[in-house]
Design a protein around this motif. Sequence first.
Motif, PDB file in Angstrom:
ATOM      1  N   GLN A 215       0.984  -1.220  -0.007  1.00  0.00           N
ATOM      2  CA  GLN A 215      -0.073   0.048   0.012  1.00  0.00           C
ATOM      3  C   GLN A 215       0.951   1.234   0.019  1.00  0.00           C
ATOM      4  O   GLN A 215       0.302   2.356   0.064  1.00  0.00           O
ATOM      5  CB  GLN A 215      -0.873  -0.001   1.096  1.00  0.00           C
ATOM      6  N   GLY A 216       1.962   1.154  -0.001  1.00  0.00           N
ATOM      7  CA  GLY A 216       2.947   2.371   0.015  1.00  0.00           C
ATOM      8  C   GLY A 216       3.990   2.412   1.184  1.00  0.00           C
ATOM      9  O   GLY A 216       4.128   1.330   1.709  1.00  0.00           O
ATOM     10  N   ASP A 217       4.753   3.287   1.233  1.00  0.00           N
ATOM     11  CA  ASP A 217       5.825   3.262   2.164  1.00  0.00           C
ATOM     12  C   ASP A 217       5.573   4.607   3.115  1.00  0.00           C
ATOM     13  O   ASP A 217       5.594   5.655   2.715  1.00  0.00           O
ATOM     14  CB  ASP A 217       7.332   3.680   1.529  1.00  0.00           C
ATOM     15  N   PRO A 218       5.083   4.338   4.481  1.00  0.00           N
ATOM     16  CA  PRO A 218       4.655   5.287   5.203  1.00  0.00           C
ATOM     17  C   PRO A 218       5.820   6.192   5.638  1.00  0.00           C
ATOM     18  O   PRO A 218       5.865   7.125   5.844  1.00  0.00           O
ATOM     19  CB  PRO A 218       4.261   4.316   6.712  1.00  0.00           C
ATOM     20  N   ALA A 219       7.120   5.707   5.467  1.00  0.00           N
ATOM     21  CA  ALA A 219       8.236   6.614   5.881  1.00  0.00           C
ATOM     22  C   ALA A 219       8.158   7.755   4.836  1.00  0.00           C
ATOM     23  O   ALA A 219       8.716   8.956   5.438  1.00  0.00           O
ATOM     24  CB  ALA A 219       9.567   5.688   5.972  1.00  0.00           C
ATOM     25  N   ALA A 220       8.009   7.425   3.557  1.00  0.00           N
ATOM     26  CA  ALA A 220       7.972   8.553   2.756  1.00  0.00           C
ATOM     27  C   ALA A 220       6.941   9.775   2.928  1.00  0.00           C
ATOM     28  O   ALA A 220       7.400  10.889   2.623  1.00  0.00           O
ATOM     29  CB  ALA A 220       7.652   7.886   1.314  1.00  0.00           C
ATOM     30  N   ALA A 221       5.852   9.098   3.465  1.00  0.00           N
ATOM     31  CA  ALA A 221       4.770  10.074   4.009  1.00  0.00           C
ATOM     32  C   ALA A 221       5.179  10.938   5.075  1.00  0.00           C
ATOM     33  O   ALA A 221       4.792  12.133   5.483  1.00  0.00           O
ATOM     34  CB  ALA A 221       3.509   9.500   4.228  1.00  0.00           C
ATOM     35  N   MET A 222       6.018  10.277   6.151  1.00  0.00           N
ATOM     36  CA  MET A 222       6.409  11.070   7.400  1.00  0.00           C
ATOM     37  C   MET A 222       7.819  12.287   6.908  1.00  0.00           C
ATOM     38  O   MET A 222       7.950  13.016   7.478  1.00  0.00           O
ATOM     39  CB  MET A 222       7.345   9.989   8.112  1.00  0.00           C
ATOM     40  N   LEU A 223       8.182  12.126   5.610  1.00  0.00           N
ATOM     41  CA  LEU A 223       9.047  12.980   5.311  1.00  0.00           C
ATOM     42  C   LEU A 223       8.802  14.637   5.260  1.00  0.00           C
ATOM     43  O   LEU A 223       9.286  15.511   5.575  1.00  0.00           O
ATOM     44  CB  LEU A 223       9.745  12.650   3.852  1.00  0.00           C
ATOM     45  N   GLU A 224       7.147  14.513   4.742  1.00  0.00           N
ATOM     46  CA  GLU A 224       6.665  15.878   4.894  1.00  0.00           C
ATOM     47  C   GLU A 224       6.274  16.324   6.246  1.00  0.00           C
ATOM     48  O   GLU A 224       6.419  17.517   6.435  1.00  0.00           O
ATOM     49  CB  GLU A 224       5.373  15.984   3.923  1.00  0.00           C
ATOM     50  N   VAL A 225       5.788  15.133   6.834  1.00  0.00           N
ATOM     51  CA  VAL A 225       5.424  15.639   8.278  1.00  0.00           C
ATOM     52  C   VAL A 225       6.659  16.105   9.152  1.00  0.00           C
ATOM     53  O   VAL A 225       6.637  16.945   9.951  1.00  0.00           O
ATOM     54  CB  VAL A 225       5.004  14.312   9.097  1.00  0.00           C
ATOM     55  N   LEU A 226       7.800  15.544   8.922  1.00  0.00           N
ATOM     56  CA  LEU A 226       8.893  15.796   9.692  1.00  0.00           C
ATOM     57  C   LEU A 226      10.112  16.951   9.276  1.00  0.00           C
ATOM     58  O   LEU A 226      10.987  17.006   9.528  1.00  0.00           O
ATOM     59  CB  LEU A 226       9.735  14.689  10.237  1.00  0.00           C
ATOM     60  N   ASP A 227       9.505  17.697   8.078  1.00  0.00           N
ATOM     61  CA  ASP A 227      10.103  18.579   7.370  1.00  0.00           C
ATOM     62  C   ASP A 227       9.661  20.092   7.800  1.00  0.00           C
ATOM     63  O   ASP A 227       8.938  20.484   7.544  1.00  0.00           O
ATOM     64  CB  ASP A 227      10.214  18.477   6.147  1.00  0.00           C
ATOM     65  N   PRO A 228      10.585  21.023   8.721  1.00  0.00           N
ATOM     66  CA  PRO A 228       9.900  21.905   9.136  1.00  0.00           C
ATOM     67  C   PRO A 228       9.676  22.936   7.923  1.00  0.00           C
ATOM     68  O   PRO A 228       8.872  24.144   8.109  1.00  0.00           O
ATOM     69  CB  PRO A 228      11.065  22.551  10.023  1.00  0.00           C
TER      70      PRO A 228
END
Length: 581
Positions: A215-228
């Motif tokens: 279903q995809g890579d959740p780590a890739a989605a976290m890139l936007e979340v954890l980028d100030p």
Amino acid sequence: RAEKEMTDAQRQYMLRQQMKAIQTELGEGDGESQELRNRIAEAKLPEHVATVANREVDRLDRMTPASPEYQMIRTYLDWLLDVPWDKATEDRLDPIEARRVLDEDHYDLDKVKERIVEYLAVRKLKGDLKGPILCFVGPPGVGKTSLGQSIARAMNRKFVRISLGGVRDEAEIRGHRRTYIGSMPGRLVQALKGAASSNPVFMLDEIDKMSAGIQGDPAAAMLEVLDPAQNHTFRDHYLEIPIDLSKVLFIATANQLGTIHPALLDRMELISLTGYTEDDKLHIAKMYLIPRQRDEHGLEPEHIEITDEAVRRVITEYTREAGVRTLERQIGTIARKIAAKVATNAAHTARVDAADVPTYLGPVRFRGETAFRTSRAGVATGLAWTETGGDVLFIEAVLMPGGNGQLTLTGQLGSVMQESARAALSHVRQQARSLHLSPAFLSKQDLHVHVPAGAIPKDGPSAGVTMATAIVSAARGVPVNPDVAMTGEITLSGLVLPVGGIREKALAARRYGIKTMIVPALNEPDLEELPPDVRKDMTFVPVRTLEEALAVSLPSVVDPATVAEAGIGGTSAAAARPAHD
């Protein structure tokens, strides 16, 4: 039949139109639509959110409640109005008070406490500082998750824990699109709704346990979340409206860094939480664990008293861990047995001394085995780092006559560790004459290197020096000094290269009663971070070459004075001294 259904549908339409006309005449309007418009007005939404909300209410007006899409829009509007767009708790910007709260909840951990106090101090001066993105890395049981709760309390913020262990679907982070039946926002939006605040503390627990799925890579989605630079306009697939996450204080926790995506790792500020020393565990047990277990088992302070000597015995003989989780379980066992007696005799009191511990916990689980394991030639004590903290490895080497120089490696060793063993053997053969070995000592013998605990996979280069020491010990028939443990990567030329996890390895060595630790000379700065009691109790020997390490671990094979005169690489084994001198 078709004519009857048409007649029923027309009749229902007429009735609804008449009901709307009556409501309008009474000044009530459309009840549900009006209620939603009132909620939108009271919520004081940002302009771009209010525009979307009113547009959806207009769509709702044009639909009948029986329409499948009606309920979807109604649910969407509820989520839109429940997100705390402009609601925030007021930060406690007093660094002194925040430090007091942190000290009250946790013992030691000064690095983390200083970082939070610094953030509050800068926030007090600047006013609009974005929340930092921290990552606590350390073995289980050292207080990573509870520290997040303490930070939220110190800052007067709401605390939300989001468990990422086992998450394999990107939609868990970003949500599902509204086209799917039963779609919902992602965990971040759900957490914001639960916190009812736009500036909570988000604890992203076990971020190293995320994995990619079909279903995809959740780590890739976290890139936007954890980028100030990006998280002030985070888009959830369900809401499809930019959400400002820049006020959120993100704290991730992990046991190891190897499984975290490199780009994700680059966005976080790493703070290492290492294991506790025996003295640290004693303080934690007295200040937190014993009172908590006493309360959980319904005991009064006069019912139970556990002496310091008893706690130390539990630490050394019944636990072997970097954190304090097992220690708390053992204290809970003692409290439970005392509670059983108090339940039958309210006047019962117990004072648990060191000699009483086996009565409550049974036979000793861990004994000092270093001297026993290294009593034979060919066994050297190495130090390893694992995600549960430091550990001790006993590496065994044996020469078998009637062979032809073959090398056998067992113990479920990884490819890097196997290469370290081959490099160690190559250097020993190349230096055979200086080690008083026959250059052809392997021509009619096979060498077997084994690392016990064969069921546990092992890898990494830091056992190179230990393997070389075990090989020399086996070839010369001389046992290794049982008080010495070592770590370091070895090259073909015999140089000892730096490795990681020096603090964890030193704590593990101390738990096993080891007095001398051989470390790579380039790791000498890491010794400054060791607790003072560890530096006081142990002697650390920085080495640059294998010969310097052998001068400490096998002084009868390599003369320390000879190595000192050679002066290879500068720092010699003869200059061994306690790290606190």
